[in-house]
Enzyme design. Structure first.
Site, PDB file in Angstrom:
ATOM      1  N   LEU A 131       0.855  -1.179   0.000  1.00 58.01           N
ATOM      2  CA  LEU A 131       0.000   0.000   0.000  1.00 58.01           C
ATOM      3  C   LEU A 131       0.895   1.234   0.000  1.00 58.01           C
ATOM      4  O   LEU A 131       1.971   1.231   0.599  1.00 58.01           O
ATOM      5  CB  LEU A 131      -0.897   0.025   1.245  1.00 58.01           C
ATOM      6  N   ASP A 132       0.426   2.291  -0.654  1.00 57.77           N
ATOM      7  CA  ASP A 132       1.163   3.548  -0.594  1.00 57.77           C
ATOM      8  C   ASP A 132       1.312   3.999   0.852  1.00 57.77           C
ATOM      9  O   ASP A 132       0.497   3.655   1.715  1.00 57.77           O
ATOM     10  CB  ASP A 132       0.423   4.641  -1.366  1.00 57.77           C
ATOM     11  N   ARG A 133       2.304   4.805   1.100  1.00 61.47           N
ATOM     12  CA  ARG A 133       2.535   5.303   2.452  1.00 61.47           C
ATOM     13  C   ARG A 133       1.306   6.030   2.998  1.00 61.47           C
ATOM     14  O   ARG A 133       0.930   5.870   4.168  1.00 61.47           O
ATOM     15  CB  ARG A 133       3.747   6.239   2.469  1.00 61.47           C
ATOM     16  N   GLY A 152      -1.897   1.079  -6.188  1.00 61.54           N
ATOM     17  CA  GLY A 152      -0.894   1.864  -6.849  1.00 61.54           C
ATOM     18  C   GLY A 152       0.267   2.069  -5.932  1.00 61.54           C
ATOM     19  O   GLY A 152       0.162   2.555  -4.837  1.00 61.54           O
TER      20      GLY A 152
END
Length: 553
Positions: free
Chosen positions: A267-269, A452
């Site tokens: 997962l994105d930050r 993403g």
């Protein structure tokens, strides 16, 4: 004749099989004597045959045993002579006579491809909590990288001047004086030393990590095969960029004693929600195969600007990676095929809550498709930026080439005077290199998370062409460039180094930064549910996705 004589003198009590083996042994011995030019080969072969029959020979015929022992000793003497030669060559540094002043460079070491973190790594520093944030005490850390091809023949001074501009040359000279810069584990005497192929460079720095939200990690499932956590926004999955201890991997290891995890997805930050880890290699392979076969259903929820259409919307625009180093993407005809299904859940007059079903797993897929549709996520610091033009990239219309777009994004973030928004390099999706890891990943990984993005795996200690030193320095350069005026702004809320953690060479210790706000740490994108053929993991809706939520300006 020799073979017949050997048969005559064989004791009668020895079995027929033993007689045959012994006959072969004597035949080889006779051949080795006849073929003297290659006697070394014959002796070696005899020694191997003798080792097979050693016990039987000694018991049945002392004379024959003595012959075998003699051959064995002869071969051992030869092996010892060869080993002495090898050791001598090693002491002579590869058998090469170094010229006066010439520096010996050892060959590159074989690196274990598995990236692992142990208690030794976890003990590098500790956490403290302040103002609702999780902070890390500054600590010393060795950044390691092999000499890159473009550095060969250049001096350390030239490399630091052109590529590591985070600090001044005065700092690097002082670091050399204190032995903080080393080549092949030997402190360098000055920056004029010329780099050669296979040089291993280490730079000891005083490391400061950005704070993250202080909410604890919630474990949803831990059944011995799968570990599922509800990841808070602002925390990277694994070490990347400026983050190491303020990551999910390190927090689980340090606070819950959970290690030996295999990442299934990322997962994105700034993204929150369901995050899966496999507890063992078998489970990891099984889940990875589900991802590849698209048997894993993923559901996300987000809040976007404007009134999203009521009917279901399907976006199939191809996505192209603009820059692998910073993980920036855009819709482009040359991009990879992808598909996302959107459905509106609610609308409050200004913003809409949207259900997102990514059917493929491209980098930043949900965020890029929403931007293309004209409904960027409310607080997306990249794809909601005005740097994309007056329509913020709607319909793929940007009016800038890739280089101009990157410059515009950096300029906008610098104008905001907040280095924590400069996460272009923290996303670092292209640097994950599919060994994205976990603390113990040894096989392939899915291309990227469907939300993403990914994070660069920090593998300074494990991979020859380490990019960790580069990425952290890029982060620091951008962050410091964006500090114009920010120190004055930080008078009331500051991030200071606690007593006893300051370093006299560290410029970061002299800075006073404002603590980040929730607006800067949280993006309204949440991994709500992950479902497979025989499992389903989900979290409650985040507060910002509920119908009665009111946005605080």
């Amino acid at each position: 004749m020799c073979l017949c004589a050997s048969f005559k003198h064989l004791p009668s009590h020895i079995s027929f099989q033993t007689q045959v083996v012994k006959s072969v042994f004597y035949a080889v011995n006779c051949l080795s004597l006849l073929l003297s030019p290659i006697s070394r080969f014959g002796n070696t072969l005899c020694a191997r045959s003798g080792s097979i029959m050693e016990e039987r020979q000694i018991e049945s015929d002392p004379v024959e045993g003595a012959v075998s022992e003699s051959s064995k000793r002869k071969n051992e003497e030869q092996d010892e002579a060869e080993n002495r030669g090898k050791k001598k060559r090693k002491r002579g540094e590869g058998g090469k006579n170094l010229r006066p002043g010439e520096r010996y460079v050892p060959p590159p070491q074989k690196r274990n491809p598995i990236v692992g973190f142990s208690q030794e790594h976890f003990n590098e520093t500790s956490y403290y909590f302040e103002g609702g944030l999780r902070k890390v005490h500054p600590y010393y850390f060795d950044f390691t990288t092999y000499c890159k091809g473009r550095w060969v023949g250049k001096s350390l001074l030239e490399v630091f001047t052109s590529e590591f501009r985070t600090e001044s040359m005065d700092y690097y000279h002082r670091a050399v004086e204190e032995g903080r810069i080393r080549l092949n584990d030997t402190p360098v005497e000055d920056l004029s030393v010329v780099l050669r192929n296979n040089d291993l460079m280490k730079n000891t720095v005083h490391r400061h990590e950005p704070p993250v939200v202080g909410r604890p990690l919630q474990v949803l499932v831990d059944d011995g095969e799968v570990l599922v956590v509800d990841k808070p926004a602002s925390i990277p999955v694994h070490p990347c960029g400026r983050y190491r201890h303020n990551t999910v991997i390190f927090i689980l290891g340090k606070e819950l004693g959970i290690s030996e995890l295999h990442t299934v997805h990322r997962l994105d930050r700034l993204t929150s929600g369901v995050l899966l880890f496999a507890r063992n290699l078998e489970t990891s392979k099984r889940l990875d195969q589900m991802v590849r076969d698209r048997q894993l259903e993923k559901e996300y929820v987000c809040r976007v600007d404007g009134e999203f259409p009521e009917d279901e919307v399907v976006c199939e625009e191809p996505i192209l990676v603009v820059s692998f180093k910073i993980g920036l993407c855009r819709v482009h005809p040359k991009g990879k095929d992808c598909r996302t299904v959107f459905q509106r859940l609610s609308f409050n007059g200004k913003t809409s809550v949207v259900r997102c079903l990514p059917l493929t797993g491209r980098t930043h897929q949900i965020r890029v498709h929403l931007q293309y549709l004209g409904f960027p996520i409310v607080n997306d610091p990249i794809y909601g930026s005005s740097a994309w033009g007056p329509h913020r990239g709607k319909g793929g219309l940007v009016g800038k080439n890739d280089e101009e777009l990157l410059k515009a994004l950096v300029k906008e973030h610098q104008a905001l005077e907040n280095p924590l928004l400069l996460d272009l390099t923290d996303e670092c999706s292209g640097l994950a290199e599919k060994n994205m890891t976990s603390q113990n990943k040894s096989h392939g990984a899915p291309e990227s998370d469907t939300s993403g993005g990914s994070c660069q795996t920090e593998v300074e200690e494990n991979k020859p062409e380490s990019t960790a030193m580069d990425s952290v320095n890029r982060d620091d350069v951008l962050a410091k460039e964006s500090l114009n005026g920010n120190q004055k702004k930080a008078a009331d809320s500051t991030q200071k180094s606690p007593a006893g953690t300051r370093d006299h060479l560290c410029n970061e210790c002299k800075l006073v930064r404002a603590d980040p706000t929730d607006k800067e740490l949280i993006m309204y994108l949440h991994a709500l549910r992950y479902k497979g053929p025989d499992f389903e993991y989900s979290t409650p809706l985040p507060d910002w996705a509920k119908d009665d939520w009111v946005q605080v300006m």
